[in-house]
Scaffold this active site. Structure first.
Site, PDB file in Angstrom:
ATOM      1  N   ASP A  10       0.885  -1.175   0.000  1.00 50.88           N
ATOM      2  CA  ASP A  10       0.000   0.000   0.000  1.00 50.88           C
ATOM      3  C   ASP A  10       0.919   1.220   0.000  1.00 50.88           C
ATOM      4  OD1 ASP A  10      -2.383   1.574   0.233  1.00 50.88           O
ATOM      5  OD2 ASP A  10      -2.021   1.807   2.370  1.00 50.88           O
ATOM      6  N   SER A  11       0.316   2.395  -0.100  1.00 49.75           N
ATOM      7  CA  SER A  11       1.114   3.628  -0.054  1.00 49.75           C
ATOM      8  C   SER A  11       1.561   3.949   1.373  1.00 49.75           C
ATOM      9  CB  SER A  11       0.278   4.788  -0.590  1.00 49.75           C
ATOM     10  OG  SER A  11      -0.917   4.879   0.164  1.00 49.75           O
ATOM     11  N   CYS A  73      -4.407  -1.922  -1.463  1.00 50.14           N
ATOM     12  CA  CYS A  73      -4.615  -0.510  -1.777  1.00 50.14           C
ATOM     13  C   CYS A  73      -5.696  -0.402  -2.847  1.00 50.14           C
ATOM     14  CB  CYS A  73      -3.302   0.076  -2.300  1.00 50.14           C
ATOM     15  SG  CYS A  73      -3.472   1.743  -2.960  1.00 50.14           S
ATOM     16  N   GLU A 151      -2.950   8.682   8.083  1.00 48.25           N
ATOM     17  CA  GLU A 151      -1.478   8.579   8.236  1.00 48.25           C
ATOM     18  C   GLU A 151      -1.025   9.352   9.472  1.00 48.25           C
ATOM     19  OE1 GLU A 151       0.942   6.857   6.267  1.00 48.25           O
ATOM     20  OE2 GLU A 151      -0.839   5.943   5.379  1.00 48.25           O
ATOM     21  N   CYS A 183     -11.138   2.385   0.057  1.00 47.35           N
ATOM     22  CA  CYS A 183      -9.730   2.703   0.312  1.00 47.35           C
ATOM     23  C   CYS A 183      -9.371   1.980   1.599  1.00 47.35           C
ATOM     24  CB  CYS A 183      -9.560   4.210   0.468  1.00 47.35           C
ATOM     25  SG  CYS A 183      -7.982   4.704   1.199  1.00 47.35           S
ATOM     26  N   HIS A 185      -7.418   2.623   3.894  1.00 48.78           N
ATOM     27  CA  HIS A 185      -7.262   3.453   5.097  1.00 48.78           C
ATOM     28  C   HIS A 185      -8.605   3.613   5.843  1.00 48.78           C
ATOM     29  CE1 HIS A 185      -3.451   4.741   3.246  1.00 48.78           C
ATOM     30  NE2 HIS A 185      -3.124   5.344   4.372  1.00 48.78           N
TER      31      HIS A 185
HETATM   32  N1  DGL Z   1      -4.809   2.948   0.980  1.00 44.48           N
HETATM   33  C1  DGL Z   1      -5.002   3.535  -0.273  1.00 44.48           C
HETATM   34  C2  DGL Z   1      -6.176   3.085  -1.041  1.00 44.48           C
HETATM   35  O1  DGL Z   1      -6.690   2.055  -0.689  1.00 44.48           O
HETATM   36  C3  DGL Z   1      -4.173   4.651  -0.754  1.00 44.48           C
HETATM   37  C4  DGL Z   1      -4.481   5.996  -0.192  1.00 44.48           C
HETATM   38  C5  DGL Z   1      -3.569   7.014  -0.813  1.00 44.48           C
HETATM   39  O2  DGL Z   1      -2.356   6.760  -0.871  1.00 44.48           O
HETATM   40  O3  DGL Z   1      -4.064   8.031  -1.284  1.00 44.48           O
HETATM   41  O4  DGL Z   1      -6.616   3.700  -1.956  1.00 44.48           O
END
Ligand code: DGL
Length: 261
Positions: A10-11, A73, A151, A183, A185
């Site tokens: 993931d990012s 992600c 984050e 997402c 997150h």
């Molecule tokens: N966790 C991410 C997703 O599922 C990436 C969020 C991001 O880096 O903008 O899209």
């Protein structure tokens, strides 16, 4: 029995919500996790950039000899999954297909999707859902502030409540069976989201991925005493990842920089 680890990327910290689900259900699998923190956020980048960044993540994980890769992600899944699957000869799964299978099999008629700007722009969720059932209504909402706030660990404070209220306000007037957290997150905000939409099933894609892997041939049971410690790598360690990760996983976390293995 394939003792090689499962790779995941993931990012940033978001993919840990998927990691947590996989670990809970498959404690005997070793996981190598990569957080591409130097390139966070993915959500505001072009499709071309997402493909390039995702290729680098996959290549790093391949260098660790993983047996399969989970794109933990939504943004990378929505824009790079197909490219990556064409490019690499290893099972690669994303968060969208297993979740779409679930929502369509459950017979939901009205589904909300919240995700990053890039994911919503790609329209991947709606396309995949309508491919399976064109009758389903899909309501999309981009939430660009949520991943950066996560984050920072701002997932349970008043700012988070206000921001989520604002993003979800258009859903209130709609009849909705389910809301997909598109997402990775976003499960970190699950409590607040549930408060806002108490009568809607909130869908964590990590749970759907685990279900998918358990049904497939990738997953094989191993004995507990053979499990090696998981490894978490970051492309840049100068960030808040460690604190947030400890909070998400409720345990001590060790991070490594990809440059100093
Ligand atoms: N966790 C991410 C997703 O599922 C990436 C969020 C991001 O880096 O903008 O899209």
């Amino acid at each position: 029995m394939d003792k090689k680890p499962i790779g995941m990327f993931d990012s940033g910290v978001g993919g840990l919500t998927v990691y947590k689900e996989v670990k809970n259900k498959m404690p005997n699998e070793k996981i190598i996790y990569l957080g591409d923190t130097i390139n966070f956020p993915y959500g505001s980048k072009s499709k071309e950039s997402i493909i390039e960044l995702s290729k680098k993540c996959v290549e790093f994980l391949l260098s660790k000899n993983v047996k399969m890769i989970i794109i933990a992600c939504g943004t990378a899944t929505s824009q790079a999954l197909e490219e990556l699957q064409k490019m690499y000869d290893i099972p690669i799964i994303g968060i969208i297909n297993p979740t779409v299978t679930y929502v369509t099999e459950r017979g939901f008629k009205d589904i909300g999707v919240i995700a990053t700007r890039g994911t919503i722009r790609s329209n991947s969720w709606e396309k995949k859902i309508k491919e399976k059932n064109p009758q389903i209504n899909v309501y999309n909402q981009e939430c660009p502030l949520l991943a950066p706030m996560a984050e920072e660990g701002w997932t349970e404070n008043q700012i988070a409540e206000l921001v989520i209220k604002e993003y979800l306000k258009d859903f209130h007037g709609k009849k909705m069976d389910a809301l997909i957290l598109g997402c990775t997150h976003y499960p970190l905000y699950e409590n607040i989201i549930k408060q806002e939409l108490p009568n809607v099933e909130i869908i964590n894609t990590g749970t759907r991925i685990v279900e998918f892997i358990e049904k497939s041939d990738f997953f094989e049971k191993q004995t507990l005493n053979e499990v090696e410690k998981d490894e978490i790598y970051l492309t840049d360690t100068e960030c808040n990842f460690l604190n947030v990760a400890k909070n998400i996983l409720k345990q001590d976390v060790e991070i490594r920089s990809i440059n100093k293995n």
